[in-house]
Scaffold this active site. Structure first.
Site: not given
Ligand code: BES
Ligand code: ZN
Ligand code: ZN
Length: 496
Positions: A277, A351
């Site tokens: 990230k 997931r």
């Molecule tokens: N923990 C994150 C989801 C999240 C993102 C929560 C921003 C709160 C704020 C999750 O594990 C994630 O990173 N999801 C990705 C999925 C994507 C790679 C398909 C996302 O939402 O960007």
């Molecule tokens: Zn994630």
């Protein structure tokens, strides 16, 4: 903070503040507020005529040394339009009032319910609102010199006839709010102070204290069970994963009755893994265990409320780190169910761990599933920080949850799960892939992925990524973890 029912007449109560609420209408000075006005020689009516006291939602009017009352202060809170007033408003009013007087160094206050509100539900929501509002996120600040705290709240306005109902509601509200604050306390912990192992210790301690049975799976047992999806996320971290299983069994379990499975995502920190990230805002990813913390909080409340249905809570927990052993995009993993997964993005890890979590909950006997997870940024795009995203495979089960959300005063919005979205996660080199190949619909793709592991069990997925954390304080709640969905889930189980 103590919270009790007060039976003395409110005018005679010696307290730092008497708090009540009034409606936005042509004459807001009615009923009990008119009684106070009379004792105070018409001061409230005067304020209302001058336009300073309107009853508009959460308008605060503070009067010092009010005539005719023993209280040092009188605080009147606007309750908005009478037609729109409900339990959710009352909960917010109690919470906002607490935070308002607390900021002014008040130590105790009396919350006077209006003439029509002396019910068990009102006592419950007033207690929930006040206790949740009292929770602060300053645990790690060392300078406590200027700390303010409320010692006690008493709830007034209950006649002798209504007293038993009030006591009952108060007790229920206390149980639910304490559970919600337990969840919030976990979510507030930074990842160096809350690893999967520490979370498991806390879950175990909570379960033992509450009288729930508990089983903590360590990395060895997780491997024996072939939870390949969870392990694939965990392999990049030096911290080993854990799976917490907390079970509530009713005194007289009915054979063949439904068994509710509550599964919560507990990624104690989500860096994204190799699909890392951006640095900005990454610190917030300590709350990526909010789903798991919520389910543990629900179990804590259920242990005290004693529903007649069996509930199995499964919380898979890991860090998501980009270590030398971390999984890489393109890796193919085999989940506990035997399905193969192509991991196209290591940041879609929630997931993966839920895939094994829901499968294991089913194996343990759960017939009806609910999962909660901070799953996607896409749900924040769709619903912002206002509604929880609700996804369901069975409309009857989903409708029950939505009804509970309404009753518990939590905003939730159902999202679509059409078969067309299934195409998005069809794998090229494995059974399925962990991100969508189509454009958009990111929150739905995440839900579709989890659904693959639920078989034909009625299942609901709650995406709480937008709602589990308040970036700003609300008048009724501190900045930070909200404990969202806990009240809804407790209501759902209790109404079975
Ligand atoms: N923990 C994150 C989801 C999240 C993102 C929560 C921003 C709160 C704020 C999750 O594990 C994630 O990173 N999801 C990705 C999925 C994507 C790679 C398909 C996302 O939402 O960007
Ligand atoms: Zn994630
Ligand atoms: Zn995550």
């Amino acid at each position: 903070m103590q919270i009790t029912l007060e039976s003395k007449p409110y005018a005679a109560l010696q307290t730092d503040a008497l708090v009540s609420y009034l409606f936005e209408e042509s004459d807001p000075v009615q009923g009990r507020i008119a009684e106070i006005d009379q004792a105070a020689n018409g001061l409230l009516r005067k304020l209302s005529k001058s336009g300073e006291l309107t009853g508009k939602t959460l308008e605060m009017t503070l009067i010092h040394s009010p005539d005719g009352l023993k209280a040092a202060r009188l605080l009147l809170v606007g309750a908005g339009k009478r037609e729109q007033f409900n339990r959710a408003t009352l909960r917010k009013i109690a919470g906002a009032a607490l935070r308002y007087v607390k900021a002014r160094s008040v130590k105790n206050f009396v919350f006077l319910v209006r003439e029509n509100d002396a019910t068990d539900e009102s006592a419950q929501v007033a207690a929930e609102g006040a206790l949740a509002a009292d929770f602060e996120t300053d645990k790690y600040k060392t300078d406590k010199k200027n700390d303010k705290s409320i010692d006690s709240v008493s709830l007034a306005g209950y006649s002798d006839a209504a007293r038993a109902a009030g006591e009952k509601g108060l007790a229920r509200g206390r149980i639910i709010a304490d559970a919600q604050n337990f969840t919030r306390d976990l979510v507030n912990e930074p990842s160096n102070k809350l690893t999967p192992r520490i979370l498991a210790e806390k879950a175990e301690a909570m379960a033992r204290e509450a009288g729930l049975s508990v089983d903590i799976l360590d990395e060895k047992r997780i491997a024996e069970l072939k939870m390949g999806a969870l392990l694939s996320v965990a392999q990049g971290s030096v911290e080993p994963p854990r799976v917490m299983v907390v079970t509530y069994t009713p005194a007289n379990p009915k054979p063949g009755a439904p068994v509710i499975g509550l599964v919560g995502k507990a990624v104690t920190f989500d860096t994204g893994g190799i699909s890392i990230k951006p640095a900005e805002g990454m610190e917030k990813m300590k709350y990526d265990m909010a789903g798991g913390a919520t389910m543990l909080g629900v179990m804590r409340a259920l242990a005290a409320l004693k529903p007649s249905v069996k509930v199995i809570c499964v919380v898979p927990s890991t860090e998501n780190m980009p270590g030398g052993k971390a999984q890489k995009p393109g890796d193919i993993q085999t989940a506990m169910s035997g399905k193969t997964i192509e991991v196209l993005n290591t940041d879609a890890e929630g997931r993966l761990i839920l895939a094994d979590g829901v499968h294991y909950a089913k194996q343990l006997g759960a017939t009806h599933l609910v999962d909660a997870a901070t799953l996607t940024g896409a749900i924040v795009v769709a619903l912002a920080n206002v509604n929880v995203g609700v996804f369901g495979s069975d409309q009857a089960w989903t409708d029950k949850l939505l009804a509970s959300a309404k009753a518990a005063g939590e905003k939730m919005w159902q999202m679509p799960m059409d078969d067309e979205y299934r195409e998005f996660i069809k794998g090229s080199f494995a059974d399925i892939q962990n991100i969508g190949s189509g454009k958009g619909g990111g929150a739905i793709t995440g839900a579709m992925f989890i659904k693959e592991f639920t078989g034909d069990s009625p299942w609901i997925h709650l995406d709480i990524a937008g709602t589990a954390w308040n970036d700003e304080a609300k008048p009724w709640l501190a900045k930070g973890p909200t404990g969202v969905a806990l009240r809804t889930l407790v209501h759902l189980v209790m109404s079975r």
